[in-house]
Design a protein around this motif. Sequence first.
Motif, PDB file in Angstrom:
ATOM      1  N   ARG A  46      51.330  27.873 -13.350  1.00 12.69           N
ATOM      2  CA  ARG A  46      51.152  27.522 -12.091  1.00 12.69           C
ATOM      3  C   ARG A  46      51.931  28.656 -11.547  1.00 12.69           C
ATOM      4  N   ASP A  47      52.539  29.086 -12.785  1.00 12.50           N
ATOM      5  CA  ASP A  47      53.680  30.296 -11.780  1.00 12.50           C
ATOM      6  C   ASP A  47      52.678  31.421 -12.209  1.00 12.50           C
ATOM      7  N   LEU A  48      52.109  30.936 -12.987  1.00 10.34           N
ATOM      8  CA  LEU A  48      51.328  32.706 -13.326  1.00 10.34           C
ATOM      9  C   LEU A  48      50.331  33.266 -12.112  1.00 10.34           C
ATOM     10  N   GLN A  49      49.299  31.647 -11.924  1.00  8.35           N
ATOM     11  CA  GLN A  49      48.862  32.100 -11.325  1.00  8.35           C
ATOM     12  C   GLN A  49      49.600  32.655  -9.663  1.00  8.35           C
ATOM     13  N   THR A  50      50.674  31.932  -9.685  1.00 10.11           N
ATOM     14  CA  THR A  50      50.607  31.916  -8.338  1.00 10.11           C
ATOM     15  C   THR A  50      50.933  33.320  -7.579  1.00 10.11           C
ATOM     16  N   ARG A  51      51.941  34.657  -8.681  1.00 15.81           N
ATOM     17  CA  ARG A  51      51.509  35.916  -8.414  1.00 15.81           C
ATOM     18  C   ARG A  51      51.152  36.480  -7.277  1.00 15.81           C
ATOM     19  N   CYS A  52      51.530  36.948  -6.071  1.00 13.65           N
ATOM     20  CA  CYS A  52      50.849  37.339  -5.073  1.00 13.65           C
ATOM     21  C   CYS A  52      50.562  38.613  -5.534  1.00 13.65           C
ATOM     22  N   SER A  53      50.906  39.345  -6.414  1.00 19.79           N
ATOM     23  CA  SER A  53      50.010  40.493  -7.431  1.00 19.79           C
ATOM     24  C   SER A  53      49.178  40.418  -7.687  1.00 19.79           C
ATOM     25  N   ARG A  54      48.789  39.459  -7.655  1.00 18.96           N
ATOM     26  CA  ARG A  54      47.551  39.445  -8.621  1.00 18.96           C
ATOM     27  C   ARG A  54      46.692  38.510  -7.885  1.00 18.96           C
ATOM     28  N   CYS A  55      47.538  37.702  -7.236  1.00 19.86           N
ATOM     29  CA  CYS A  55      45.956  37.066  -5.883  1.00 19.86           C
ATOM     30  C   CYS A  55      44.843  37.609  -5.941  1.00 19.86           C
ATOM     31  N   ASP A  56      43.288  37.345  -6.249  1.00 17.99           N
ATOM     32  CA  ASP A  56      42.478  37.900  -4.878  1.00 17.99           C
ATOM     33  C   ASP A  56      42.945  38.351  -3.569  1.00 17.99           C
ATOM     34  N   ILE A  57      43.197  37.014  -3.051  1.00 12.14           N
ATOM     35  CA  ILE A  57      43.088  37.592  -1.520  1.00 12.14           C
ATOM     36  C   ILE A  57      44.348  37.975  -0.903  1.00 12.14           C
ATOM     37  N   ARG A  58      44.533  38.789  -1.697  1.00  9.72           N
ATOM     38  CA  ARG A  58      45.694  39.555  -0.969  1.00  9.72           C
ATOM     39  C   ARG A  58      45.949  40.155  -0.184  1.00  9.72           C
ATOM     40  N   GLU A  59      44.415  41.166  -0.080  1.00 10.25           N
ATOM     41  CA  GLU A  59      44.652  41.704   1.526  1.00 10.25           C
ATOM     42  C   GLU A  59      43.853  40.761   2.465  1.00 10.25           C
ATOM     43  N   LEU A  60      43.859  39.872   2.482  1.00  9.30           N
ATOM     44  CA  LEU A  60      43.728  38.559   3.484  1.00  9.30           C
ATOM     45  C   LEU A  60      45.130  38.288   3.698  1.00  9.30           C
ATOM     46  N   CYS A  61      46.067  38.337   3.473  1.00  9.69           N
ATOM     47  CA  CYS A  61      47.613  36.905   3.848  1.00  9.69           C
ATOM     48  C   CYS A  61      48.774  38.450   3.573  1.00  9.69           C
ATOM     49  N   LEU A  62      49.109  37.317   4.136  1.00 11.20           N
ATOM     50  CA  LEU A  62      50.983  38.478   4.374  1.00 11.20           C
ATOM     51  C   LEU A  62      50.543  39.606   3.158  1.00 11.20           C
ATOM     52  N   PRO A  63      50.734  40.180   1.578  1.00 12.62           N
ATOM     53  CA  PRO A  63      50.766  41.021   1.566  1.00 12.62           C
ATOM     54  C   PRO A  63      49.895  42.169   1.774  1.00 12.62           C
ATOM     55  N   VAL A  64      49.574  41.827   2.547  1.00  6.58           N
ATOM     56  CA  VAL A  64      47.942  42.711   2.843  1.00  6.58           C
ATOM     57  C   VAL A  64      48.794  44.508   2.771  1.00  6.58           C
ATOM     58  N   GLY A  65      48.573  45.293   2.014  1.00  5.61           N
ATOM     59  CA  GLY A  65      49.071  46.800   2.824  1.00  5.61           C
ATOM     60  C   GLY A  65      50.219  47.041   1.471  1.00  5.61           C
ATOM     61  N   LEU A  66      50.664  45.800   0.796  1.00  7.25           N
ATOM     62  CA  LEU A  66      52.271  46.322  -0.135  1.00  7.25           C
ATOM     63  C   LEU A  66      51.495  47.077  -1.195  1.00  7.25           C
ATOM     64  N   ASP A  67      52.671  47.843  -1.472  1.00  4.50           N
ATOM     65  CA  ASP A  67      52.694  48.624  -3.004  1.00  4.50           C
ATOM     66  C   ASP A  67      53.185  47.798  -3.992  1.00  4.50           C
ATOM     67  N   ASP A  68      52.630  48.287  -4.702  1.00  7.59           N
ATOM     68  CA  ASP A  68      53.339  47.231  -6.560  1.00  7.59           C
ATOM     69  C   ASP A  68      54.488  46.632  -6.531  1.00  7.59           C
ATOM     70  N   ALA A  69      55.405  47.717  -5.866  1.00  4.25           N
ATOM     71  CA  ALA A  69      56.858  47.702  -6.012  1.00  4.25           C
ATOM     72  C   ALA A  69      57.455  46.177  -5.176  1.00  4.25           C
ATOM     73  N   ALA A  70      56.400  46.419  -4.022  1.00  7.73           N
ATOM     74  CA  ALA A  70      56.905  45.274  -2.873  1.00  7.73           C
ATOM     75  C   ALA A  70      56.031  44.173  -3.387  1.00  7.73           C
ATOM     76  N   LEU A  71      55.213  44.136  -3.901  1.00  7.81           N
ATOM     77  CA  LEU A  71      54.402  42.613  -4.672  1.00  7.81           C
ATOM     78  C   LEU A  71      55.736  41.921  -5.771  1.00  7.81           C
ATOM     79  N   ARG A  72      55.718  42.776  -6.645  1.00 12.16           N
ATOM     80  CA  ARG A  72      56.345  42.195  -7.155  1.00 12.16           C
ATOM     81  C   ARG A  72      57.857  41.647  -6.668  1.00 12.16           C
ATOM     82  N   GLN A  73      58.649  42.362  -5.937  1.00 15.61           N
ATOM     83  CA  GLN A  73      59.639  41.595  -4.830  1.00 15.61           C
ATOM     84  C   GLN A  73      59.416  40.328  -4.543  1.00 15.61           C
TER      85      GLN A  73
END
Lengths: 254, 254
Positions: free
Chosen positions: A21-48
């Motif tokens: 589940r932890d793996l699945q939960t990474r925002c950086s790999r989430c297929d809806i990240r551009e609809l969600c809070l991570p919208v527009g974040l760069d890789d470094a920010a996503l990792r945070q």
Amino acid sequence: MADSARLPREEQRAASVVSIRDLQTRCSRCDIRELCLPVGLDDAALRQLDHVVRTRRRVKRGEVLYRIGDSFAELFAVRVGTFKITILASDGREQITGYQMSGDLVGLDGISTGRHQCNAIALEDSEACVMPFDGLAEVARTVAPLQLSLHRFLSREIGRDQQLMLALGRLSAEERLAAFLVNLAERHHARGFASREFVLRMTRAEIGNYLGLTLETVSRLFSRLQREGLLQADGRLIRNLDLEGLRKRAGRTC
Amino acid sequence: MADSARLPREEQRAASVVSIRDLQTRCSRCDIRELCLPVGLDDAALRQLDHVVRTRRRVKRGEVLYRIGDSFAELFAVRVGTFKITILASDGREQITGYQMSGDLVGLDGISTGRHQCNAIALEDSEACVMPFDGLAEVARTVAPLQLSLHRFLSREIGRDQQLMLALGRLSAEERLAAFLVNLAERHHARGFASREFVLRMTRAEIGNYLGLTLETVSRLFSRLQREGLLQADGRLIRNLDLEGLRKRAGRTC
DNA sequence: CGGAGGTTTGAAAAGAGTCAAAGGTCGTGG
DNA sequence: CCACGACCTTTGACTCTTTTCAAACCTCCG
């Protein structure tokens, strides 16, 4: 159905497969990240953000994500499914204040008092990412784009609420339903789904509650819109939405 | 009155006395700082905020603080007076979505799109502190209590909006007006004013608009509440509010 | 002191709600 | 796999709250 217990079994299951589940939960790999809070974040920010958002919660249809009065510690980002958000008058009357779908944040109203002021109930089997708010706020202090995104989501919620107020305060019953359908269609479209054809996740009573109408009025309005060729409704299956026609009837609130 | 120009004269005046106004504008010395965004900040944090919030704007009765479509760059904190916040349907119908008084933040809805989505109009001669949003956000990144305060104000706005939705969607006309009066009384009380006696800053038409009613209905309701001994209304002067009685009639939404 | 804007009240109309009944659908347990 | 029951939807008839239209009065500002 309705208000049953809070998923002890589901939570155990989640705990037993933490690594996956932890793996699945990474925002950086989430297929809806551009609809969600991570919208527009760069890789470094996503990792945070990945370090903050580590778990999900599954909520079955009819079950509760959180209740009024629950202590607030986390926001939720809807990943799969739909939630209705409800508030209560003292005498128990209920008002649905929103329907939240993938990419939407729920729980924002809890920040101000530290307790949830509304219920979030799944309309279908759903899944939400758990975002501990303290952690989120901490990252937002160093990652300006995340800070901005959080501000925008809070602000967007205010804007949406105001649109519903306009509907409830000034629009006729038909205008309200038309605006509601156009809004749903647009949100489906934004998520890559068909906008002219979809399955409603809520009952006539729930639509009516949201729009300040009775279920009978909603049912009659569906019949009328269908008679007039603006849509075909077969229960909750809506087809052939005439979006332009509906917009004209919506006071263009949507 | 109504939508006149945007106070060029006032702005000139402000510029000509910068040093004095600047002094006055310090959050650290503001007498309503515990009602407003600086709530709970320590001295060091207040000094940081002082660097961001440097000007005020005076807005005369009937004039506009900002308009729908104006580009968003700053939040405003009401210092003196009252503003009504309005949104528009495409056909021009207007809905008042809030009345904001001293200590309230206005403009929050503009963050999401970078443009204001509502109008803010003064109901009486008023004054608002100008808070450049970028600067505010920047300070919030280092001053956690300010960050929290900002989040809380955003969240509080969502909670308030939901209360109005409940009123518009589920309450009867009488319940809405009762809830409105109790809410006003409580806000006056929080600001150190009498809660059982005050002067309304808005017309019957504006109250009705806010509550999704017509001005005639509001007028009739005032007459009824007065007949039944719950208040005395002499035009906009309201006296002898029976808060407990009104709460009972308000579905306790307030 | 004139007039625009605001308020009150009445009478009639309309939109939506309530009550009622019947039919449909879905999921579960036998 | 079918039947049952719970829940959902539709439609009709009637009711009622609130709106609309109208008229008169008030009051406050310039």
